[in-house]
Design a protein around this motif. Sequence first.
Motif, PDB file in Angstrom:
ATOM      1  N   ARG A 282       6.179   6.623   6.333  1.00 29.86           N
ATOM      2  CA  ARG A 282       6.855   6.879   5.005  1.00 29.86           C
ATOM      3  C   ARG A 282       8.489   6.782   4.983  1.00 29.86           C
TER       4      ARG A 282
ATOM      5  N   GLY B 152       2.418   5.389 -13.574  1.00 29.16           N
ATOM      6  CA  GLY B 152       2.492   3.871 -13.103  1.00 29.16           C
ATOM      7  C   GLY B 152       1.455   3.322 -12.514  1.00 29.16           C
ATOM      8  N   ALA B 153       1.414   1.858 -12.083  1.00 25.38           N
ATOM      9  CA  ALA B 153       0.354   1.371 -11.790  1.00 25.38           C
ATOM     10  C   ALA B 153       0.704   0.367 -10.431  1.00 25.38           C
ATOM     11  N   ASP B 154       1.279   0.970  -9.418  1.00 29.73           N
ATOM     12  CA  ASP B 154       1.109   0.335  -8.283  1.00 29.73           C
ATOM     13  C   ASP B 154       1.195   0.840  -7.069  1.00 29.73           C
ATOM     14  N   THR B 155       1.131  -0.099  -5.846  1.00 33.65           N
ATOM     15  CA  THR B 155       0.786   0.491  -4.422  1.00 33.65           C
ATOM     16  C   THR B 155      -0.247  -0.374  -3.987  1.00 33.65           C
TER      17      THR B 155
ATOM     18  N   ASN C  89       6.160   2.608  -4.581  1.00 32.79           N
ATOM     19  CA  ASN C  89       5.911   3.341  -5.539  1.00 32.79           C
ATOM     20  C   ASN C  89       5.795   2.847  -7.054  1.00 32.79           C
TER      21      ASN C  89
ATOM     22  N   GLU D 191      10.693   5.565  -4.154  1.00 32.86           N
ATOM     23  CA  GLU D 191       9.875   6.808  -3.702  1.00 32.86           C
ATOM     24  C   GLU D 191      10.498   8.095  -3.701  1.00 32.86           C
TER      25      GLU D 191
ATOM     26  N   ASP E 243       8.691  10.870  -5.624  1.00 33.19           N
ATOM     27  CA  ASP E 243       7.709  11.527  -5.129  1.00 33.19           C
ATOM     28  C   ASP E 243       8.197  12.881  -4.568  1.00 33.19           C
TER      29      ASP E 243
ATOM     30  N   TYR F 193       4.023  10.800 -11.883  1.00 31.25           N
ATOM     31  CA  TYR F 193       2.634  10.989 -11.788  1.00 31.25           C
ATOM     32  C   TYR F 193       1.917  12.363 -12.099  1.00 31.25           C
TER      33      TYR F 193
ATOM     34  N   SER G 257       3.083  12.382  -0.474  1.00 36.56           N
ATOM     35  CA  SER G 257       2.606  11.447  -0.878  1.00 36.56           C
ATOM     36  C   SER G 257       1.160  11.636  -1.337  1.00 36.56           C
ATOM     37  N   SER G 258       0.248  10.904  -2.014  1.00 36.97           N
ATOM     38  CA  SER G 258      -0.875  10.960  -2.181  1.00 36.97           C
ATOM     39  C   SER G 258      -1.681   9.976  -1.535  1.00 36.97           C
ATOM     40  N   MET G 259      -1.201   9.053  -0.674  1.00 35.03           N
ATOM     41  CA  MET G 259      -1.787   7.876  -0.454  1.00 35.03           C
ATOM     42  C   MET G 259      -2.747   8.318   0.734  1.00 35.03           C
TER      43      MET G 259
ATOM     44  N   GLY H   6      -3.107   4.110  -6.779  1.00 37.73           N
ATOM     45  CA  GLY H   6      -3.283   5.060  -8.095  1.00 37.73           C
ATOM     46  C   GLY H   6      -2.573   6.265  -8.459  1.00 37.73           C
ATOM     47  N   GLY H   7      -1.289   6.177  -7.518  1.00 35.50           N
ATOM     48  CA  GLY H   7      -0.605   7.486  -7.474  1.00 35.50           C
ATOM     49  C   GLY H   7      -1.438   8.952  -7.383  1.00 35.50           C
TER      50      GLY H   7
ATOM     51  N   ILE I  17      -5.172   8.698  -6.342  1.00 37.26           N
ATOM     52  CA  ILE I  17      -5.810   8.117  -5.342  1.00 37.26           C
ATOM     53  C   ILE I  17      -6.713   9.191  -4.493  1.00 37.26           C
TER      54      ILE I  17
HETATM   55  O1  DON Z   1       2.961   8.088  -2.135  1.00 36.80           O
HETATM   56  C1  DON Z   1       2.394   8.206  -3.263  1.00 36.80           C
HETATM   57  O2  DON Z   1       1.819   9.102  -3.667  1.00 36.80           O
HETATM   58  C2  DON Z   1       2.983   7.408  -4.337  1.00 36.80           C
HETATM   59  N1  DON Z   1       4.150   6.691  -4.279  1.00 36.80           N
HETATM   60  C3  DON Z   1       1.953   6.245  -4.540  1.00 36.80           C
HETATM   61  C4  DON Z   1       2.166   5.509  -5.897  1.00 36.80           C
HETATM   62  C5  DON Z   1       1.113   4.626  -6.254  1.00 36.80           C
HETATM   63  O3  DON Z   1      -0.182   4.549  -5.795  1.00 36.80           O
HETATM   64  C6  DON Z   1       1.322   3.939  -7.679  1.00 36.80           C
HETATM   65  N2  DON Z   1      -0.091   3.299  -8.242  1.00 36.80           N
HETATM   66  N3  DON Z   1      -0.342   3.397  -9.270  1.00 36.80           N
END
Ligand code: DON
Length: 568
Positions: free
Chosen positions: A109, A376-379, A399, A418, A421, A432, A450-452, A470-471, A474
């Motif tokens: 991280r 937002g939409a990625d990771t 992020n 990031e 977060d 998010y 984080s939520s990962m 998915g922020g 997830i």
């Molecule tokens: O660590 C996290 O929880 C976020 N930075 C993840 C971001 C994420 O999954 C974006 N996707 N929609």
Amino acid sequence: MPEVDFLPAGRRAPRRSLFSIALGALLLLAIGAPWAADGAPSAAIASAHPLATDAGFEVLEVGGNAFDAAVAVSAALAVVEPYSSGLGGGGFWLLHRATDGRELMLDGRERAPLAAHRDMYLDADGRFQPESSLNGPLAAGIPGHPAALVHLAETYGRVPLAKSLEPAIRLARDGFPVDEQYRRLAGFRLEVLRQSPAAAQQFLLHGEVPPAGATILQPDLAATLEQIATSGRDGFYVGPVAERLVSGVRAAGGIWTLEDLAAYRVVEREPIVGRYRGWRVVSAAPPSSGGVLLVQMLNMLSGFDLAALEPVDRAHLLVEVMRRAYRDRALYLGDPDASIIPLDLLTHPFYAAGLARDISPDLATPSVPKTAREQGADTTHFSILDRDGNRVAATLSVNYPFGAGFVPPGTGVLLNDEMDDFSAQPGVPNAYGLVGGEVNAIAPGKRMLSSMSPTFADSDRGVAILGSPGGSRIITMVLHGLLSLDAGQEPAAWVANPRFHHQYLPDEIQHEPEALSEAERRVLEARGHRLREIGDGYGNMQAIYWDRKADVVRAASDPRGIGKADAR
Ligand code: DON
């Protein structure tokens, strides 16, 4: 200097006498080690991009194991999915080693720069300036992704790092074709990318989103990957690449120093482990909130017979369970190296029983209302199983799509954002809609919550490897995945099933159109729930299931994305 911190030091295995080791070995021979016999009938990889899945198989085919393949997939994703993860970002790699059953979470991280401070995103009047924690170099934490690749290869891999980085170097040097997902996300971040000349040069064509099929060439990124291939972590964290990173960041208003990079360390952490109806669930430890929340939710659910409930009552129950777990996220979770986190309490079944006690079967429990900004939409997430039974579940991120949208000139490294977060101000939602307090406040060198949630589930029925971007959503996606697994569904269903989510605040059920029927929506509203439909769907789950009974491996990639899953 040691490459990695092993934590928690206090929980290291006690020394054993030779006699007890021999006795243990005899016992294992007699009854069979739980992880023995764990040769899988096929290897499998599920990732969010076909070229990354292919990179992983390429490394398996030259004798690499799942950990080498994880290096190859992570590095390839950093090239072909720049909007999701990359050398300028970080992530969590959950590992299971077949030879001894060792399980750990490699924490790569990002950390706050040493010059960071708790009010750095507030204006003179003390108001949060969200743009500054999302766009440009001030939004970037110190990356962990490169250090994690080196650690994975050197500690757990079977082939040299230079070998497992080969496919990524090729993809960066020779290019990859733009697809519709790239176009959509580059369009979403166009203004920010245009402000960084090196990012615009790398990811845009004459300042515009490139057309589908155009080739993205990244010679600077190829050179940085080559530095890592030859010099390991020093190829990124000290020397010419580090100097270019720091001077590029500082010239554009950022606060990184060479000391920040030199001091970065990955951490091996004990994963969070829980049990649910015969499954042993292993997931991400803090600084992710994923494992704790998953185990809390599963513990609360274990008091109910989900299969016996009407679908609408099941949805109501799940929402109430999600709401309660996410309240604890805001209150108790953050960087475990900076605060004491009551993990044993939060994951204890008795604690969950207390939380679940006031769930009403026909009334929503109100959360304290607050507003949220759009998600937002990625990771990215990938899952790997090799024929020896080694497993990797990894969720990696920059992020927001295309991270901070900033590339320090001459590096090819797109930086993360990031820092968003962290909880920039108590009670003020991040991108998010998540709120937090002191435990996740910004501090120098601290890791942001984080939520990962890269996750394994294991029972005598089989082994599951799953996760998703998915922020904040997830964790509930992985929960839905685990419940589908327990219900006997195949991975193709786990990744495709319609989803719904609740995160305490904002106090609303976020759902995909197909997740709830009209009639179910009316019942839920009558019980006091507020609903918000997420029109485009969300998530990009990558899953593998090794069915021990049928001795078959199946892999599936979320139909919402462009990924590829295969078992060979
Ligand atoms: O660590 C996290 O929880 C976020 N930075 C993840 C971001 C994420 O999954 C974006 N996707 N929609």
